[in-house]
Write a protein that holds these residues in place. Sequence first.
Motif, PDB file in Angstrom:
ATOM      1  N   GLY A 211      -0.726  10.757   0.215  1.00  0.00           N
ATOM      2  CA  GLY A 211       0.016   9.585  -0.139  1.00  0.00           C
ATOM      3  C   GLY A 211       0.996   9.982  -1.292  1.00  0.00           C
ATOM      4  N   GLN A 263      -5.214   6.835   5.604  1.00  0.00           N
ATOM      5  CA  GLN A 263      -3.992   7.210   5.316  1.00  0.00           C
ATOM      6  C   GLN A 263      -3.212   6.207   6.252  1.00  0.00           C
ATOM      7  OE1 GLN A 263      -3.645  11.276   6.277  1.00  0.00           O
ATOM      8  NE2 GLN A 263      -5.130  11.759   4.644  1.00  0.00           N
ATOM      9  N   ARG A 287      -1.798   3.613  -2.337  1.00  0.00           N
ATOM     10  CA  ARG A 287      -0.894   4.829  -2.437  1.00  0.00           C
ATOM     11  C   ARG A 287      -1.362   5.925  -1.349  1.00  0.00           C
ATOM     12  NH1 ARG A 287      -1.658   6.324  -8.934  1.00  0.00           N
ATOM     13  NH2 ARG A 287       0.369   7.421  -8.832  1.00  0.00           N
ATOM     14  N   ILE A 288      -2.250   5.804  -0.873  1.00  0.00           N
ATOM     15  CA  ILE A 288      -2.694   6.671   0.245  1.00  0.00           C
ATOM     16  C   ILE A 288      -1.989   6.221   1.578  1.00  0.00           C
ATOM     17  CG2 ILE A 288      -4.662   7.215   1.600  1.00  0.00           C
ATOM     18  CD1 ILE A 288      -6.460   7.267  -1.062  1.00  0.00           C
ATOM     19  N   CYS A 289      -1.955   4.938   1.753  1.00  0.00           N
ATOM     20  CA  CYS A 289      -1.453   4.340   3.087  1.00  0.00           C
ATOM     21  C   CYS A 289      -0.113   4.294   3.046  1.00  0.00           C
ATOM     22  CB  CYS A 289      -2.262   3.153   3.359  1.00  0.00           C
ATOM     23  SG  CYS A 289      -2.041   2.518   4.913  1.00  0.00           S
ATOM     24  N   ARG A 290       0.466   5.381   3.357  1.00  0.00           N
ATOM     25  CA  ARG A 290       2.031   5.294   3.357  1.00  0.00           C
ATOM     26  C   ARG A 290       2.489   5.559   4.709  1.00  0.00           C
ATOM     27  NH1 ARG A 290       3.456   2.776   0.314  1.00  0.00           N
ATOM     28  NH2 ARG A 290       5.349   3.762  -0.324  1.00  0.00           N
TER      29      ARG A 290
END
Length: 452
Positions: A211, A263, A287-290
Motif C-alpha cells: 500500500g 489489497q 493504507r493497504i487497500c490502495r
Amino acid sequence: MTEPVVSPQELGRGFPAGFRWGASTSAYQIEGAVAEDGRKPSIWDIRCRIKGKVNNGDTGDIACDHYHRYPEDIALMRDAGLQVYRFSTAWPRILPRGRGAVNPAGLDFYDRIVDATLEAGMEPWLCLYHWDLPQALEEVGGWVNRDCAFWFADYAAVVAQRFGDRVKHYITFNESSVFTIFGYSMDWAAPGIIDKAAHLKATHHVNLAHGLGVDVLRDSVKGASIGCVHNNQRVIPETDTPENRTAATLLDAFWNHAFPDPQNLGHYPPQLAELMEPYVQAGDLARICRPCDFFGLNHYGPIFAKADPKNLWGFGWGSPPEDAPKTDMGWPIFPEMFTEELVDLTRRYRLPIYVTENGCNTGDVPDAAGVVNDPKRIVFLTRYITAMLKAIADGADVRGYMVWSLLDNFEWGSGYGNRFGIIHVDFETLKRTPKASFRWYKDLIAAHRAKG
C-alpha cells in the motif's frame, strides 16, 4: 500430453486487438554478478550457502549472467516480437544495505535495461520485489519488522524517481503468498523461519509495504499503471476427508486471499482475520487497500492439499490424482481451472488481469544439431493459452500474457535442474539457444499483431 490441435497462427488470431504479449524474468534468477559494482548480499545469497537448502548446492552467483549479457537477451525478445518485458530490480543492487546510501552503479544497470527494452520496441514492466530482500535488512528483522514496510516505500521512491520518466508499468510484489508461506512457515525459501507469529507479521508488513509503495509510485510517476502479482490457483483436498478439507480451506486463505483481499477489498479473509488482529494497527487496512490499475496473475496448476500435523499450520502439499496429466516436475495440468480462475478473479476484484507468469518445466536439451525441441511445452502453452481465450469469451477481463520464463534460470530451491525457459541456457558456456517453443510463441504473436 498429446499434440496441439490448434496452430499458433490460429490461436493468435483469436485474441482481441490490443492484447499484449511478453515474457517475465526476475533479478536473482538471471542476473548473476552478485558481488559486482556495489551489490551486497540478499537473503537468497545467504540461503544458497546453507548446505541442503538448494539442490546440488547451486547458487545465483552467475545464473544466466544477464548482468553482462542483457543486450543479447533483449535482442532475442525483439526477435520474438514481444511487446512487454517484465523484469525485477534487485533491492540490494540499488540500496546495498537496504536503506540509506544509493548505489549509482545499480541504478545505471537498470537504466541500461530500460533503455534497451524501449529501443527494442517493448514496454518495460518493472517489479520492485521478487524475493531478494537485502540481507542487511534481514539482520534487523526483515519482513517481521514493521519498519521494513517503510524501508520498502523508500526503495520504491528511489526507483520511481530514477525510472519514472520512461517506465510507466510497476508491480510492487511478486507472489507474496509464496515467499511468506515458504519463507516463514515451511523453510522452503529464504529466510527459512518456521514461526506462526513471524509468518503473520511478515504477511501484514508486506501488505502494508504494498500500500505504501502504491502511494509512492502514484505520487512520483505521472501516468503510472500499478498492480501486484499474485499466485492464485484452486486448492483441492488430496482426498475428501474432514481433515483434508480443513487443511485445504486454511491453505486457500493463506495462498489465494491473504494478499489480494486486503489489497483490493480492504479486509483479510475470514479464516485469517482473528489471527491477524494483533498485528493490524489503526488505519492499516486503509493504507493497504490502495487503488490499483491491474491484477497480475501467476498461474501454473491447482494445489492438492492434505492435513499434515508436522507442519506449522497443519496443512501440507498432497499429490494430484495418479491419472492427472503432469509436467516433468510433477505439477498437475488442468487448463480448465485456469479458465475458471480468470473468470472468478475478474468477478471478485473487478480489475483488468495480466497473466504475468505461466509455463512449465521440461528437460529438453540441444540435439546433435544444436536444436532444442520442446514439444511438451508447446502443448502446455497451447492448452493454457486456449483456456485463457475461453476465459475472455466467458467474461474475464484479460489484457495480456507473459510467459515464464524467457530463459532457463535459477529456480530457487530447485537450482538449475528445472528449465522453464523458451530459450535454452547452457549453464557451463552460457550459450543461448531459442527452443521450438520460442518459435511457436513468435508465430502466435506475429499472427495476433498481423490481425491489427
